[in-house]
Design a protein around this motif. Sequence first.
Motif, PDB file in Angstrom:
ATOM      1  N   MET A 116      -2.050   4.970   4.670  1.00 30.75           N
ATOM      2  CA  MET A 116      -2.743   4.095   5.563  1.00 30.75           C
ATOM      3  C   MET A 116      -2.889   4.747   6.942  1.00 30.75           C
ATOM      4  O   MET A 116      -3.931   4.593   7.565  1.00 30.75           O
ATOM      5  CB  MET A 116      -1.988   2.769   5.688  1.00 30.75           C
ATOM      6  CG  MET A 116      -1.841   1.976   4.414  1.00 30.75           C
ATOM      7  SD  MET A 116      -3.194   0.883   4.086  1.00 30.75           S
ATOM      8  CE  MET A 116      -3.091  -0.232   5.442  1.00 30.75           C
ATOM      9  N   ILE A 118      -9.551   8.190   1.079  1.00 32.24           N
ATOM     10  CA  ILE A 118      -8.085   8.101   1.087  1.00 32.24           C
ATOM     11  C   ILE A 118      -7.634   6.708   0.644  1.00 32.24           C
ATOM     12  O   ILE A 118      -6.699   6.564  -0.148  1.00 32.24           O
ATOM     13  CB  ILE A 118      -7.536   8.454   2.481  1.00 32.24           C
ATOM     14  CG1 ILE A 118      -7.743   9.947   2.732  1.00 32.24           C
ATOM     15  CG2 ILE A 118      -6.073   8.074   2.618  1.00 32.24           C
ATOM     16  CD1 ILE A 118      -7.493  10.367   4.154  1.00 32.24           C
ATOM     17  N   LEU A 119      -8.312   5.665   1.132  1.00 32.24           N
ATOM     18  CA  LEU A 119      -7.949   4.302   0.727  1.00 32.24           C
ATOM     19  C   LEU A 119      -8.255   4.063  -0.751  1.00 32.24           C
ATOM     20  O   LEU A 119      -7.488   3.398  -1.450  1.00 32.24           O
ATOM     21  CB  LEU A 119      -8.667   3.280   1.598  1.00 32.24           C
ATOM     22  CG  LEU A 119      -8.199   3.225   3.049  1.00 32.24           C
ATOM     23  CD1 LEU A 119      -9.070   2.275   3.854  1.00 32.24           C
ATOM     24  CD2 LEU A 119      -6.740   2.818   3.128  1.00 32.24           C
ATOM     25  N   ASP A 132      -8.236   6.359  -3.091  1.00 27.54           N
ATOM     26  CA  ASP A 132      -7.209   7.094  -3.832  1.00 27.54           C
ATOM     27  C   ASP A 132      -5.876   6.351  -3.805  1.00 27.54           C
ATOM     28  O   ASP A 132      -5.180   6.278  -4.814  1.00 27.54           O
ATOM     29  CB  ASP A 132      -7.049   8.488  -3.236  1.00 27.54           C
ATOM     30  CG  ASP A 132      -5.997   9.299  -3.959  1.00 27.54           C
ATOM     31  OD1 ASP A 132      -6.144   9.504  -5.179  1.00 27.54           O
ATOM     32  OD2 ASP A 132      -5.025   9.731  -3.306  1.00 27.54           O
ATOM     33  N   THR A 133      -5.546   5.771  -2.661  1.00 25.46           N
ATOM     34  CA  THR A 133      -4.261   5.095  -2.510  1.00 25.46           C
ATOM     35  C   THR A 133      -4.168   3.808  -3.319  1.00 25.46           C
ATOM     36  O   THR A 133      -3.146   3.541  -3.944  1.00 25.46           O
ATOM     37  CB  THR A 133      -4.011   4.779  -1.022  1.00 25.46           C
ATOM     38  OG1 THR A 133      -4.033   6.001  -0.293  1.00 25.46           O
ATOM     39  CG2 THR A 133      -2.678   4.091  -0.823  1.00 25.46           C
ATOM     40  N   PHE A 134      -5.229   3.007  -3.320  1.00 19.09           N
ATOM     41  CA  PHE A 134      -5.141   1.677  -3.906  1.00 19.09           C
ATOM     42  C   PHE A 134      -5.785   1.540  -5.277  1.00 19.09           C
ATOM     43  O   PHE A 134      -5.559   0.528  -5.951  1.00 19.09           O
ATOM     44  CB  PHE A 134      -5.742   0.641  -2.957  1.00 19.09           C
ATOM     45  CG  PHE A 134      -4.940   0.480  -1.705  1.00 19.09           C
ATOM     46  CD1 PHE A 134      -3.656  -0.030  -1.750  1.00 19.09           C
ATOM     47  CD2 PHE A 134      -5.459   0.859  -0.483  1.00 19.09           C
ATOM     48  CE1 PHE A 134      -2.906  -0.168  -0.605  1.00 19.09           C
ATOM     49  CE2 PHE A 134      -4.709   0.727   0.671  1.00 19.09           C
ATOM     50  CZ  PHE A 134      -3.436   0.212   0.615  1.00 19.09           C
ATOM     51  N   ARG A 174      -4.495   6.177  -7.873  1.00 18.07           N
ATOM     52  CA  ARG A 174      -3.089   6.438  -8.227  1.00 18.07           C
ATOM     53  C   ARG A 174      -2.398   5.284  -8.931  1.00 18.07           C
ATOM     54  O   ARG A 174      -1.708   5.499  -9.919  1.00 18.07           O
ATOM     55  CB  ARG A 174      -2.315   6.872  -6.992  1.00 18.07           C
ATOM     56  CG  ARG A 174      -2.766   8.249  -6.531  1.00 18.07           C
ATOM     57  CD  ARG A 174      -2.001   8.722  -5.337  1.00 18.07           C
ATOM     58  NE  ARG A 174      -2.681   9.834  -4.716  1.00 18.07           N
ATOM     59  CZ  ARG A 174      -2.190  11.064  -4.724  1.00 18.07           C
ATOM     60  NH1 ARG A 174      -1.044  11.307  -5.268  1.00 18.07           N
ATOM     61  NH2 ARG A 174      -2.863  12.027  -4.132  1.00 18.07           N
TER      62      ARG A 174
END
Length: 72
Positions: free
Chosen positions: A1, A29-30, A32-34, A37
């Motif tokens: 974040m 990035i968000l 990929d993060t939420f 993955r």
Amino acid sequence: MILAATFAVLMTQPIRELFQFGFAMAFGILLDTFVIRPLLVPAIARLLGDKALWPMRMRRDTAATPVAAGVR
């Protein structure tokens, strides 16, 4: 974040290229993060089964190995 927020700061600049780059990086990035993955990686590992851990050697018979039999 925090990394996404760092790139999102670029969106405050008046230069269009920095805005586009900041948005693309923060969104990626968000995403990929939420999404990638927590959902996609376990689903692919489940579909692949034992092949998901392809670098590991598969043990054929643990009782036949000298270490398992107590011989060193």
